[in-house]
Design a protein around this motif. Structure first.
Motif, mmCIF file in Angstrom:
data_model
loop_
_atom_site.group_PDB
_atom_site.id
_atom_site.type_symbol
_atom_site.label_atom_id
_atom_site.label_comp_id
_atom_site.label_asym_id
_atom_site.label_seq_id
_atom_site.Cartn_x
_atom_site.Cartn_y
_atom_site.Cartn_z
ATOM 1 N N SER A 21 0.844 -1.192 0.000
ATOM 2 C CA SER A 21 0.000 0.000 0.000
ATOM 3 C C SER A 21 0.883 1.248 0.000
ATOM 4 O O SER A 21 2.069 1.182 0.359
ATOM 5 N N GLU A 23 0.845 3.588 2.116
ATOM 6 C CA GLU A 23 1.295 3.802 3.490
ATOM 7 C C GLU A 23 2.490 2.910 3.816
ATOM 8 O O GLU A 23 3.441 3.347 4.464
ATOM 9 N N GLN A 24 2.453 1.659 3.355
ATOM 10 C CA GLN A 24 3.570 0.750 3.613
ATOM 11 C C GLN A 24 4.810 1.197 2.860
ATOM 12 O O GLN A 24 5.921 1.132 3.394
ATOM 13 N N ALA A 26 5.551 4.242 2.151
ATOM 14 C CA ALA A 26 6.045 5.410 2.873
ATOM 15 C C ALA A 26 6.777 4.987 4.150
ATOM 16 O O ALA A 26 7.854 5.508 4.461
ATOM 17 N N ARG A 27 6.206 4.022 4.884
ATOM 18 C CA ARG A 27 6.871 3.535 6.105
ATOM 19 C C ARG A 27 8.221 2.906 5.770
ATOM 20 O O ARG A 27 9.206 3.104 6.488
ATOM 21 N N LEU A 52 0.036 9.322 -1.186
ATOM 22 C CA LEU A 52 -0.499 9.620 0.150
ATOM 23 C C LEU A 52 -1.455 10.803 0.113
ATOM 24 O O LEU A 52 -2.011 11.185 1.140
ATOM 25 N N ILE A 69 6.071 13.582 4.152
ATOM 26 C CA ILE A 69 5.644 12.176 4.214
ATOM 27 C C ILE A 69 5.611 11.719 5.672
ATOM 28 O O ILE A 69 4.668 11.059 6.103
ATOM 29 N N ARG A 70 6.628 12.076 6.450
ATOM 30 C CA ARG A 70 6.648 11.729 7.879
ATOM 31 C C ARG A 70 5.414 12.286 8.589
ATOM 32 O O ARG A 70 4.771 11.592 9.380
ATOM 33 N N ALA A 72 2.546 13.083 7.253
ATOM 34 C CA ALA A 72 1.339 12.393 6.796
ATOM 35 C C ALA A 72 1.193 11.042 7.490
ATOM 36 O O ALA A 72 0.075 10.636 7.828
ATOM 37 N N LEU A 73 2.294 10.352 7.704
ATOM 38 C CA LEU A 73 2.230 9.063 8.404
ATOM 39 C C LEU A 73 1.813 9.237 9.858
ATOM 40 O O LEU A 73 1.101 8.396 10.402
ATOM 41 N N SER A 76 -1.956 9.605 10.095
ATOM 42 C CA SER A 76 -2.797 8.432 9.780
ATOM 43 C C SER A 76 -2.752 7.383 10.853
ATOM 44 O O SER A 76 -2.092 7.406 11.799
#
Length: 76
Positions: A21, A23-24, A26-27, A52, A69-70, A72-73, A76
């Protein structure tokens, strides 16, 4: 010997598996950076940010995009 991260990446892209995904992705990007890695492809970083839901200029500095990005994570 392959690391756990490399094995997860390989398993994710083998036939029959669905891609990770946004999100994954991005992580994984943030984890790699925190582990001392450097993102070499700004287009890939921008693609992750856009998936995202972030609006990203092609001229935006990569560290700024990574920070967004950090954030945004964290939301969520």
């Amino acid at each position: 010997m392959l690391s756990q991260r490399t094995l997860r990446w390989l398993k994710a892209y083998l036939p029959g598996n669905k891609p990770p995904s946004p999100e994954q992705r991005a992580r994984d990007l943030v984890a790699a950076i925190d582990a001392g890695g450097l993102p070499l492809n700004p287009a890939r970083v921008n693609d992750i940010a856009r998936q995202l839901g972030l609006e990203v200029s092609t001229r935006a500095p990569m560290p700024e995009t990574i920070e967004r990005i950090r954030q945004a994570l964290q939301r969520s």
